[in-house]
Design a protein around this motif. Structure first.
Motif: not given
Length: 150
Positions: A24-26, A70-73, A78-88
């Motif tokens: 959430p932090v730009f 990712i930068m403007t929404t 915001r449609a792109f919300r990738h997270v690392k495997v540790v979150v998965w």
């Protein structure tokens, strides 16, 4: 997850971007995107000619919308919300999924295939826990993991 569970899969394979574009932090999102897309563009520079049509397609239809989103929404836009495997891992654990180890042979096979390309020395394939990660010059780009229901 209920729909997936009802299909009773033997195994679920997850291929995901290995970067945190969901902050959430730009500033955090910007830094993650800078390293991720910087590595992607560097990879294209090393592996494809500037005038190659496939490169233009990748840049225009894959990278550009991702960077823009990712930068403007914010919020639901915001449609792109990738997270690392540790979150998965923590998410799937809550739904009763167990990470299934990928064999050492799969890592060896991936590294063997990589040797067929001139830019292989810049690409990294490693294990992170039970999954494979693919990176470029030290920046992890993608992860590949296998999961099954308990």
């Amino acid at each position: 997850m209920r729909v997936i569970r009802k299909t009773k899969p033997c195994l679920m394979i997850v291929a995901e971007v290995e970067s945190n574009h969901n902050s959430p932090v730009f500033v955090n999102r910007f830094i993650e995107a800078l390293f991720f897309f910087g590595a992607q563009f560097d990879c294209l520079e090393d592996c494809m000619k500037n005038d190659e049509s496939n490169r233009s397609i990748m840049e225009a239809f894959y990278f550009s919308p991702g960077i823009y989103n990712i930068m403007t929404t914010e919020g639901e836009q915001r449609a792109f919300r990738h997270v690392k495997v540790v979150v998965w891992r923590s998410c799937f654990l809550r739904f009763g999924l167990i990470e299934t180890p990928l064999s050492k042979a799969s890592l060896s096979q991936a590294k063997l295939m990589l040797k067929n390309y001139s830019c292989a020395s810049s690409c990294t394939i490693d294990k992170d826990g039970e999954c494979l990660t693919i990176g470029w010059k030290g920046t992890q780009l993608y992860s590949l993991s296998a999961w099954k229901f308990k």
